[in-house]
Each structure stands twice: as structure tokens, then as C-alpha cells.
Design an enzyme around this catalytic site. Sequence first.
Site, PDB file in Angstrom:
ATOM      1  NE  ARG A  73      -6.967  83.542  -6.331  1.00 50.03           N
ATOM      2  CZ  ARG A  73      -7.697  84.649  -6.486  1.00 50.03           C
ATOM      3  NH1 ARG A  73      -8.923  84.605  -6.955  1.00 50.03           N
ATOM      4  NH2 ARG A  73      -7.206  85.821  -6.128  1.00 50.03           N
ATOM      5  CE1 TYR A 201       0.922  79.918 -11.627  1.00 51.94           C
ATOM      6  CE2 TYR A 201      -0.648  80.759 -10.033  1.00 51.94           C
ATOM      7  CZ  TYR A 201       0.621  80.753 -10.580  1.00 51.94           C
ATOM      8  OH  TYR A 201       1.585  81.577 -10.060  1.00 51.94           O
ATOM      9  CE  LYS A 210      -6.035  81.822  -1.814  1.00 50.46           C
ATOM     10  NZ  LYS A 210      -5.795  83.006  -1.092  1.00 50.46           N
ATOM     11  CG  HIS A 230      -7.695  85.908   1.626  1.00 46.44           C
ATOM     12  ND1 HIS A 230      -7.701  86.812   0.578  1.00 46.44           N
ATOM     13  CD2 HIS A 230      -6.602  85.133   1.434  1.00 46.44           C
ATOM     14  CE1 HIS A 230      -6.657  86.580  -0.200  1.00 46.44           C
ATOM     15  NE2 HIS A 230      -5.977  85.577   0.287  1.00 46.44           N
ATOM     16  CB  SER A 252      -4.917  87.900  -4.235  1.00 47.44           C
ATOM     17  OG  SER A 252      -5.931  87.025  -3.807  1.00 47.44           O
ATOM     18  CB  CYS A 254      -2.825  93.409  -0.886  1.00 40.31           C
ATOM     19  SG  CYS A 254      -3.654  93.869  -2.410  1.00 40.31           S
ATOM     20  CG  ASP A 277      -3.496  82.714   1.412  1.00 37.29           C
ATOM     21  OD1 ASP A 277      -3.473  83.914   1.095  1.00 37.29           O
ATOM     22  OD2 ASP A 277      -4.090  81.859   0.738  1.00 37.29           O
ATOM     23  NE  ARG A 374       0.693  83.612  -6.351  1.00 35.96           N
ATOM     24  CZ  ARG A 374       0.109  84.239  -5.317  1.00 35.96           C
ATOM     25  NH1 ARG A 374       0.290  83.808  -4.096  1.00 35.96           N
ATOM     26  NH2 ARG A 374      -0.670  85.281  -5.521  1.00 35.96           N
TER      27      ARG A 374
HETATM   28  P1  GTP Z   1      -1.465  86.270  -1.939  1.00 38.98           P
HETATM   29  O1  GTP Z   1      -0.515  85.129  -1.781  1.00 38.98           O
HETATM   30  O2  GTP Z   1      -1.885  86.496  -3.361  1.00 38.98           O
HETATM   31  O3  GTP Z   1      -2.648  86.148  -1.050  1.00 38.98           O
HETATM   32  O4  GTP Z   1      -0.625  87.616  -1.641  1.00 38.98           O
HETATM   33  P2  GTP Z   1      -0.154  88.310  -0.260  1.00 38.98           P
HETATM   34  O5  GTP Z   1      -1.249  89.149   0.279  1.00 38.98           O
HETATM   35  O6  GTP Z   1       0.451  87.304   0.637  1.00 38.98           O
HETATM   36  O7  GTP Z   1       0.966  89.344  -0.765  1.00 38.98           O
HETATM   37  P3  GTP Z   1       2.571  89.326  -0.639  1.00 38.98           P
HETATM   38  O8  GTP Z   1       3.061  89.517   0.765  1.00 38.98           O
HETATM   39  O9  GTP Z   1       3.084  88.144  -1.359  1.00 38.98           O
HETATM   40  O10 GTP Z   1       2.939  90.650  -1.438  1.00 38.98           O
HETATM   41  C1  GTP Z   1       2.492  90.898  -2.752  1.00 38.98           C
HETATM   42  C2  GTP Z   1       3.367  91.956  -3.400  1.00 38.98           C
HETATM   43  O11 GTP Z   1       3.330  93.162  -2.643  1.00 38.98           O
HETATM   44  C3  GTP Z   1       4.822  91.540  -3.495  1.00 38.98           C
HETATM   45  O12 GTP Z   1       5.346  91.956  -4.719  1.00 38.98           O
HETATM   46  C4  GTP Z   1       5.476  92.287  -2.346  1.00 38.98           C
HETATM   47  O13 GTP Z   1       6.834  92.547  -2.585  1.00 38.98           O
HETATM   48  C5  GTP Z   1       4.628  93.560  -2.259  1.00 38.98           C
HETATM   49  N1  GTP Z   1       4.556  94.081  -0.870  1.00 38.98           N
HETATM   50  C6  GTP Z   1       4.328  93.379   0.261  1.00 38.98           C
HETATM   51  N2  GTP Z   1       4.373  94.169   1.360  1.00 38.98           N
HETATM   52  C7  GTP Z   1       4.634  95.416   0.918  1.00 38.98           C
HETATM   53  C8  GTP Z   1       4.811  96.689   1.570  1.00 38.98           C
HETATM   54  O14 GTP Z   1       4.730  96.824   2.791  1.00 38.98           O
HETATM   55  N3  GTP Z   1       5.039  97.753   0.755  1.00 38.98           N
HETATM   56  C9  GTP Z   1       5.133  97.635  -0.606  1.00 38.98           C
HETATM   57  N4  GTP Z   1       5.369  98.730  -1.314  1.00 38.98           N
HETATM   58  N5  GTP Z   1       4.995  96.453  -1.252  1.00 38.98           N
HETATM   59  C10 GTP Z   1       4.744  95.361  -0.506  1.00 38.98           C
HETATM   60  C1  SPV Z   2      -4.396  84.415  -3.741  1.00 39.07           C
HETATM   61  O1  SPV Z   2      -4.665  84.687  -4.925  1.00 39.07           O
HETATM   62  O2  SPV Z   2      -4.942  85.000  -2.774  1.00 39.07           O
HETATM   63  C2  SPV Z   2      -3.385  83.392  -3.447  1.00 39.07           C
HETATM   64  C3  SPV Z   2      -2.822  82.627  -4.569  1.00 39.07           C
HETATM   65  O3  SPV Z   2      -3.076  83.161  -2.293  1.00 39.07           O
HETATM   66  S1  SPV Z   2      -3.855  81.321  -5.054  1.00 39.07           S
HETATM   67  O4  SPV Z   2      -3.514  80.144  -4.252  1.00 39.07           O
HETATM   68  O5  SPV Z   2      -3.604  81.071  -6.480  1.00 39.07           O
HETATM   69  O6  SPV Z   2      -5.234  81.653  -4.826  1.00 39.07           O
HETATM   70 MN    MN Z   3      -4.117  84.598  -0.827  1.00 40.42          MN
END
Ligand code: GTP
Ligand code: SPV
Ligand code: MN
Length: 589
Positions: A73, A201, A210, A230, A252, A254, A277, A374
Site C-alpha cells: 500500500r 497491489y 481497505k 481493522h 498491518s 502485526c 482483517d 502474500r
Molecule cells: P495484515 O494482513 O497486513 O493486516 O497483517 P496481519 O496483522 O494479519 O499479520 P500476520 O498474521 O500476517 O503476521 C505478520 C508477520 O508477523 C508474519 O511474518 C508472521 O509470521 C509474524 N507473526 C505473527 N504472529 C506472530 C507472533 O505471535 N510472534 C512473532 N514473533 N511473529 C508473529
Molecule cells: C494491510 O496492509 O493491513 C493488509 C494488506 O491487510 S492490504 O490489503 O494491502 O492493505
Molecule cells: Mn490488514
Amino acid sequence: MSTPLEKWVEKQADLMKPKKVYWCDGSEEEAHRLIEIGISQEKINGTPIFIELNHKNWPNAYLHRSHPTDVARTEHLTYVCHPNKEIAGPNNNWMEPVEAKERLKHLSKGCMRGRTMYVLPYMMGHPDSPYSKACIQVTDVSYVAISMRIMTRMTKSVIDKIGNSEDFVKGIHSVGDLDPQKRFIMHFPDEHLVWSIGSGYGGNALLGKKCFSLRIASWLGFKEGWLAEHMIIIGIEDPTGNITYVAAAMPSACGKTNLAMLESVLPGYKIWTIGDDIAWMNIGEDGRLYAINPETGFFGVAPGTSMSTNPNIIRTLKRDMFYPVLFTNTALDTSTNEPWWEGLDGGMPKNLLNWQGRIFNPLSDGKAAHPNSRFTVSITQCPTLSGEFDNPRGVPISAIIFGGRRAKLTPLVFESFNWHHGVFNAARMGSETTAAAIHQVGVVRRDPMAMLPFCGYNMADYFQHWLNIDKRCSNPPKIFFVNWFRTDEVGDFIWPGFKENIRVLKWVIERLIPNKIGARETPIGFIPHFKDLELSGLDISKENIERLFEINPDEWKTELLGVRDFFKQFGNRMPKEIWDEFENLKKRL
Ligand code: GTP
Ligand code: SPV
Ligand code: MN
């Protein structure tokens, strides 16, 4: 006689001049046909849209490589065009709507020449939910069409549902010439219109996500008395079989998708997935907050995903249900034709192409998969999908969890004293930036409610809206905060995270039961008595557990300086209750 919808589509075709207009019906047959077109005919800058992957190991999977300047983004090119700049607030880029549309029109003239314009009819939310919305997006990329089919309820019947009405959510999308100088993602909240050019993207291009379900929907929620957040939505089943529904917001990249599909290490506990999400939350007649997931798929971060960190995500990706599964900007193992990313099980394959399709040299090239690479996959393939996913009423939320990425400062988990205190804490949240957006990664920024990039109006008004919720909610959720990312002196994460996070969720749901367990009061909120945290079987020293919960008043005082500057931008609009809580915290430290 043509309908308002047909006229609108015709108008877009007149402007963008595609060689062909194709109305999608959302069928399975169509999805496979469009993928074929994306493999063999359609191209962006000479690159095919899809590469077929090894279907024996990754059923129905395809790789998409986006333009190297178009990998996340772009918040600095994202605008919210309310007629009045004050309404957009200092948290949004703003342009006057008439001027914004003139610019977009100028950039869009003939931009689809030689390409197909796909017309995508889709619903955000279950069609039987009073909160669902009928939407139309036009786009000139099959990748976007297929992604939208995975992420939304895309069917022909949406066209009948719209019928002769003017009331549908509009999305205009073209990759243009992918020039970042000519890239804009613009929102016109009162017209329910999103117009995006120059990016193919994720959140820049899948306009139901979003752009509509957060930026525009948050504004609708403000005016109509509900919340678009979110947040993930999960059910936590305990050993008695009771299921507690919880929503959780994290910035995002996290940890939301991982938390939404967590596999428990504690016997008898199980997570049921409803969303990963976005949550739309309404106040029910019983005075509780009810949440639905408006989406139907996951657009999740690939790096770090493996059978050991999150088997349910891998199972979702590999479950063969004839639905296309997309990988975007992962690496490619050319010996096996399988996708690859850092953190996947097994070692690094010998013969890798990096995310740009070039031969990968581990010594000189950094990461093979892009850090924001992704997967896009249907939620129906998720083995932990909750039976409530399709319930148009949604599920009653008992707790809201906010999380961030903080190497220091915030403890593993704490609980707010009450609703206002929780809203203040969420409003002052900070998190280290990630690769999900184009900016410097790893710097702390304020990200209230994980909504800084997604709140479609003035955030001070948004805080007031949150504060007001408990006036109409007789039984509001309790508010908790988590941080999986605290590090030790060498920079390693102290908490093992992933599956082990169930230990924190267990404490959260036990705190919801009256008189079940106590807690320690600290200046920032309640933290667990160590005896109430289930830590058996975990290889972590007592000293490290204490570090996870350390609250350092000096660090907090420094933090508050940044919080004050952030709040000050909003001037008189900032709710008094937030400043009162700010002063209370300062006194307690
Ligand atoms: P968006 O799709 O961008 O909104 O991201 P999200 O909040 O869904 O994050 P996601 O679960 O995809 O995790 C993002 C990154 O953090 C990945 O590389 C995961 O492997 C890592 N991660 C997720 N949970 C944990 C955790 O509990 N501990 C650690 N150390 N890393 C984590
Ligand atoms: C985020 O950035 O929080 C996502 C990926 O979930 S995107 O759809 O590109 O915003
Ligand atoms: Mn997100």
C-alpha cells in the site's frame, strides 16, 4: 432502457477506452477461464499475469509478480476527499473532490486501451445482513478480478439486486502505466466511490477491502452509529465447550491472520475463525456489540508462515477445493515449481528465483520472497472456519484486544480499567512500521486502534464515536492489549508467540468471568498474577517472564511526549475524556 449501473459502466468505458468490456458472473468456470487468459494472453509490461505452480503440492495455486515499484500500500498517495478538509482530518491526505476527480479523469483518459475492462459485481457482508452492501468495481487486470472473487461474495445476482437503483458502491481501478508518479488511491465517501489508478497491489487495487470496508465504511459507521474496524473475529472454545467471541485489532503485518487461525497448544482450547482483517460491528438489541466479517478470503503475509508457526494457514492453502489460490511476490523453487518464502518449513531450496523472477543468490541478494509477499485464499478452505461465519447477525463480542509491535514498553498483556480507559489506550497506541506499506520499516509511529491508514474521517471524531459506544451499549466488551514482539538485549523476541498466544487468550477469557481470577493493578492497567498464566511446558525463564511484564515509568513518560504531540494535531476536536485519561496516566506513573 439502460439501468443507472449500465450507464455508469458505459461512462467509465468511454473515459478509459478498453478494447472490450466483460461482465463477470463470479462462477468457478469463469475464474478458471480468466486464469488461463492471465497465463497465456494478458500481460502487464510484457509480464504474464499468472504462472501456474505445482498443483500436486499446491492445489490450484498460481504465482503473480507485481511491478517492482508496486509491492505494498502507498499511504502517501492515498486520499480521502470529503468536501471539507476538516472532516478528513490531519490523519488523511486530502484533496478537494472536484479537483481530485479532474486529476483522475486526466490520468484515466484511454488508460485501458488494448485491455479488457472487467466489471465485478460483489457484496461486502452476507447478502441477508442489513449491513451488507452491493458493490461494483471495474478493473483492467485479471489478477484483481480473481482476487476480488476470492475476497468477496462475487455473483451475478448482485446486478439484479442493484436493479434500477443508483445505490451501489462504486470502484474504478486501472493499473495505468504503473508509474508511481501517476498513482492515486482516492476516496469520495459521500458518493460511496473509490477511484484508484497506477497500482495493482492489494489494498490499493482490491477496492472492496481497505478502501470501502474500512475507509468509507468507517465514515458510514460514524454517521449511522456502528464501527468498521481493522480487526479479526474469532471464537475461543474452552475445555467446557463454551465459545467466547473476541475481536482483535493489530496494525498491518502485526499478527492478525496468525491469531485468527491459531492452533492451540493447550488441550481443550480451540480457535474458530470468522475473520482475519476487517470487522463491521453493530450494537444489538440486547446491548451487546455484534461483529460480522464483510470479506470471504484471506490476503495474508507469506514470510514466516509454516507448519511449525501456523499449520492451519498451510492447511488452508493446501486444501484442494478447486478454488484458485494466489501467491504474490513469493520466490519460486524452479526444481519443483513451488512457491517459497523465508520461514517456510525445510531449508532454502537450491534453485530459487527471487520475487522479481531473477536467479537468487543468497550471499548477495537479501530476501528471496518480498517481505510483503502474500497469499490470497478463500476462507471456505480454512479448517477452523466457524459455523457462525455465514450468520448475517454476526457474533456477540465479549472482549476487544488491541496489539502492536513494540520491542520495548508494552507488556505481553494488560487489561484496561474500563471502557473510556480502554479507548484512550487504543487511541495512544504505537507500533513499529512494517513492509505492508511503502515507508521506512521498524520506526514507532502512533497507530490508534490500528486504524491510522484506514480511518476515513477525522480521527478525533472517531475517538469520540468510540467513547460514545458505551452510552448505547449496555454490555460493552472489555478492552485488552497485547504485544507479542518484546525483545531481549540481543534483539530476539522473548515470547515464543504463534501457538503459544493461546495462553494469553486463556487469561483474557478468564478475566471476563466474574470473580474467576484477580489481577495486579499497575499505572497502565491490570496485568496477570503469574499464577494465573498457564506457562507449563514452555521453555522460558522466570526472569524473562518478568521482563515481558516490566512497566518502566521513564519509558512511559517519554512515550507520552509523542502521544501528546500526536493528539495536539487534532486541536479542539480532541475529546476531553481522552485528555483526562492522558492526565490520569501521567499522574499514576
Ligand atoms: P495484515 O494482513 O497486513 O493486516 O497483517 P496481519 O496483522 O494479519 O499479520 P500476520 O498474521 O500476517 O503476521 C505478520 C508477520 O508477523 C508474519 O511474518 C508472521 O509470521 C509474524 N507473526 C505473527 N504472529 C506472530 C507472533 O505471535 N510472534 C512473532 N514473533 N511473529 C508473529
Ligand atoms: C494491510 O496492509 O493491513 C493488509 C494488506 O491487510 S492490504 O490489503 O494491502 O492493505
Ligand atoms: Mn490488514
